[in-house]
Design a protein around this motif. Structure first.
Motif, PDB file in Angstrom:
ATOM      1  N   ARG A   1       0.829  -1.218   0.000  1.00 54.44           N
ATOM      2  CA  ARG A   1       0.000   0.000   0.000  1.00 54.44           C
ATOM      3  C   ARG A   1       0.863   1.268   0.000  1.00 54.44           C
ATOM      4  O   ARG A   1       0.606   2.237   0.748  1.00 54.44           O
ATOM      5  CB  ARG A   1      -0.972  -0.012   1.183  1.00 54.44           C
TER       6      ARG A   1
ATOM      7  N   ARG B   1      -1.017   4.518  -0.874  1.00 55.71           N
ATOM      8  CA  ARG B   1      -1.780   4.986   0.277  1.00 55.71           C
ATOM      9  C   ARG B   1      -0.856   5.600   1.328  1.00 55.71           C
ATOM     10  O   ARG B   1      -1.164   6.648   1.917  1.00 55.71           O
ATOM     11  CB  ARG B   1      -2.560   3.817   0.880  1.00 55.71           C
TER      12      ARG B   1
ATOM     13  N   THR C   1       0.083   9.032   0.346  1.00 59.53           N
ATOM     14  CA  THR C   1      -1.021   9.966   0.569  1.00 59.53           C
ATOM     15  C   THR C   1      -1.129  10.349   2.036  1.00 59.53           C
ATOM     16  O   THR C   1      -1.320  11.525   2.386  1.00 59.53           O
ATOM     17  CB  THR C   1      -2.349   9.348   0.093  1.00 59.53           C
TER      18      THR C   1
ATOM     19  N   VAL D   1     -13.589  -1.122 -10.622  1.00 61.46           N
ATOM     20  CA  VAL D   1     -12.843  -0.120  -9.845  1.00 61.46           C
ATOM     21  C   VAL D   1     -13.804   0.829  -9.140  1.00 61.46           C
ATOM     22  O   VAL D   1     -13.649   1.135  -7.948  1.00 61.46           O
ATOM     23  CB  VAL D   1     -11.865   0.643 -10.764  1.00 61.46           C
ATOM     24  N   VAL D   2     -14.809   1.308  -9.853  1.00 60.53           N
ATOM     25  CA  VAL D   2     -15.792   2.222  -9.266  1.00 60.53           C
ATOM     26  C   VAL D   2     -16.514   1.563  -8.093  1.00 60.53           C
ATOM     27  O   VAL D   2     -16.772   2.194  -7.055  1.00 60.53           O
ATOM     28  CB  VAL D   2     -16.809   2.686 -10.324  1.00 60.53           C
TER      29      VAL D   2
ATOM     30  N   GLY E   1     -15.314  -0.650  -6.168  1.00 59.95           N
ATOM     31  CA  GLY E   1     -14.384  -1.061  -5.129  1.00 59.95           C
ATOM     32  C   GLY E   1     -14.273  -2.569  -5.006  1.00 59.95           C
ATOM     33  O   GLY E   1     -13.989  -3.099  -3.926  1.00 59.95           O
TER      34      GLY E   1
ATOM     35  N   GLN F   1     -12.092   7.038 -14.149  1.00 57.15           N
ATOM     36  CA  GLN F   1     -12.366   6.167 -13.003  1.00 57.15           C
ATOM     37  C   GLN F   1     -11.092   5.649 -12.349  1.00 57.15           C
ATOM     38  O   GLN F   1     -11.131   5.212 -11.191  1.00 57.15           O
ATOM     39  CB  GLN F   1     -13.227   4.972 -13.441  1.00 57.15           C
TER      40      GLN F   1
ATOM     41  N   GLY G   1      -6.688   9.334  -9.291  1.00 56.09           N
ATOM     42  CA  GLY G   1      -6.853   9.828  -7.937  1.00 56.09           C
ATOM     43  C   GLY G   1      -7.208   8.772  -6.917  1.00 56.09           C
ATOM     44  O   GLY G   1      -7.816   9.070  -5.886  1.00 56.09           O
ATOM     45  N   ARG G   2      -6.819   7.526  -7.177  1.00 55.16           N
ATOM     46  CA  ARG G   2      -7.160   6.423  -6.275  1.00 55.16           C
ATOM     47  C   ARG G   2      -5.887   5.766  -5.737  1.00 55.16           C
ATOM     48  O   ARG G   2      -4.920   5.572  -6.481  1.00 55.16           O
ATOM     49  CB  ARG G   2      -7.996   5.370  -7.008  1.00 55.16           C
ATOM     50  N   ASP G   3      -5.922   5.410  -4.466  1.00 51.13           N
ATOM     51  CA  ASP G   3      -4.789   4.709  -3.870  1.00 51.13           C
ATOM     52  C   ASP G   3      -4.747   3.233  -4.252  1.00 51.13           C
ATOM     53  O   ASP G   3      -3.717   2.592  -4.090  1.00 51.13           O
ATOM     54  CB  ASP G   3      -4.847   4.813  -2.338  1.00 51.13           C
ATOM     55  N   ASP G   4      -5.884   2.707  -4.743  1.00 46.99           N
ATOM     56  CA  ASP G   4      -5.943   1.280  -5.074  1.00 46.99           C
ATOM     57  C   ASP G   4      -5.715   1.006  -6.551  1.00 46.99           C
ATOM     58  O   ASP G   4      -5.838  -0.134  -7.005  1.00 46.99           O
ATOM     59  CB  ASP G   4      -7.286   0.681  -4.631  1.00 46.99           C
ATOM     60  N   VAL G   5      -5.381   2.038  -7.328  1.00 44.57           N
ATOM     61  CA  VAL G   5      -5.068   1.874  -8.751  1.00 44.57           C
ATOM     62  C   VAL G   5      -3.697   2.477  -9.016  1.00 44.57           C
ATOM     63  O   VAL G   5      -3.470   3.668  -8.760  1.00 44.57           O
ATOM     64  CB  VAL G   5      -6.122   2.540  -9.654  1.00 44.57           C
TER      65      VAL G   5
END
Length: 319
Positions: free
Chosen positions: A120, A123, A126, A250-251, A253, A273, A276-280
């Motif tokens: 992670r 994350r 961030t 992705v949207v 989750g 989509q 701005g995502r920590d999981d992508v």
């Protein structure tokens, strides 16, 4: 002889034909053609004895049928899905690839993406950037030695990735109906007889298959549902994953993490989509690249083409 390098104006790979010219020496004149489409190539490209193709310019039947004296096309990559093999065969044009140039780099990149998501790191970045030092905000982290990793496509790169995951203590399985029996014993990994079996068994999938009719959208809504709460890495070819299904996943989750170096249509922008995502985790089709790998790829592509033109064939011919 006349040799042409066909590269894209968008995300170009070659800026000067120096490496290729050095391989051919005085036996040929090498020209670089940068274009948005094969339809826009000048007459000089149609008069080449051989072509080196980069992936963002598809070479389909209408273009191939216009070639006046071409005897060989070499795709500067492992994959060759941007070239109409049947049309080339009908014109007695041999098509070849370069399957052995960047094995280490792609395997390294796949594992790096996996480790970044598993630990992670996006994350964590961030959290710290927002001024916090609370490690709990990063979230739960798995232990690598307890991780089940699945490899789709156990060719050169898939094998290299499997060995790298093994080095971290992961349990590795693979699905590849084209790999002969016994590979699993040589590598110390496990074979799954079906894709469904692999998806059910593992915590993380890394894709290393070629793009063809059988693998196009191999990972669709049903497969993504089977990966609920798991990780997905793709450093192979974008269209192996159904793009719309992945955006929806992705949207919603659905996945624990997604690492993408390739996309369904790389001439378009990245889907919003994914941003701005920590999981992508995204990278710009760079898994193949190191300075050494790019130079090796260009030289080997030229060497394969030279062999086709002077000897009539090469072991890398695919059509």
């Amino acid at each position: 002889m006349k040799i042409g390098i066909i590269d894209s104006l968008h995300n170009r790979y070659v800026t000067k034909a120096d490496i290729e010219q050095e391989v051919f020496g005085g036996r040929a004149t090498v020209s670089l053609f940068q274009t948005a489409s094969a339809d826009d190539l000048p007459q000089a490209a149609l008069q080449c004895d051989g072509l080196i193709s980069w992936h963002l310019v598809p070479l389909q039947a209408p273009f191939i049928n216009r070639l006046e004296q071409c005897r060989g096309i070499v795709r500067a990559a492992v994959g060759f899905d941007n070239i109409d093999l049947a049309a080339a065969r009908q014109r007695n044009i041999e098509v070849a690839n370069v399957p052995d140039y960047g094995t280490e780099e792609v395997a390294d990149h796949a594992v790096a993406m996996a480790l970044s998501l598993l630990r992670r790191l996006p994350r964590g970045h961030t959290v710290v950037s927002r001024g916090s030092w609370d490690w709990r905000e990063v979230g739960a982290l798995p232990r690598l030695s307890q991780l089940q990793v699945g490899i789709i496509g156990c060719g050169r790169i898939g094998m290299a990735a499997a060995l790298r995951f093994k080095a971290f203590g992961c349990q590795v399985s693979f699905f590849d109906p084209h790999v002969c029996s016994g590979v699993e014993k040589s590598l110390g990994i496990q074979r799954c007889e079906t894709l469904a079996e692999l998806l059910h068994k593992v915590d993380l999938i890394s894709i290393h298959a070629p793009l063809n009719e059988q693998t196009h959208h191999l990972i669709g809504p049903r497969e993504l549902a089977a990966l609920s709460g798991k990780y997905l890495i793709n450093t192979a070819r974008g269209p192996i994953i159904d793009g719309q299904a992945l955006r929806d996943a992705v949207v919603d989750g659905l996945l624990a993490g997604v690492g993408l170096d390739v996309y369904e249509d790389e001439r378009q922008g990245i889907p919003e989509q994914f941003l701005g995502r920590d999981d992508v985790l995204l990278s710009p089709h760079v898994a193949f690249y190191s300075e050494a790998a790019l130079a090796e790829l260009r030289a080997k592509a030229a060497q394969v083409l030279l062999s086709i033109l002077e000897k009539g064939s090469h072991r890398n011919v695919v059509n």
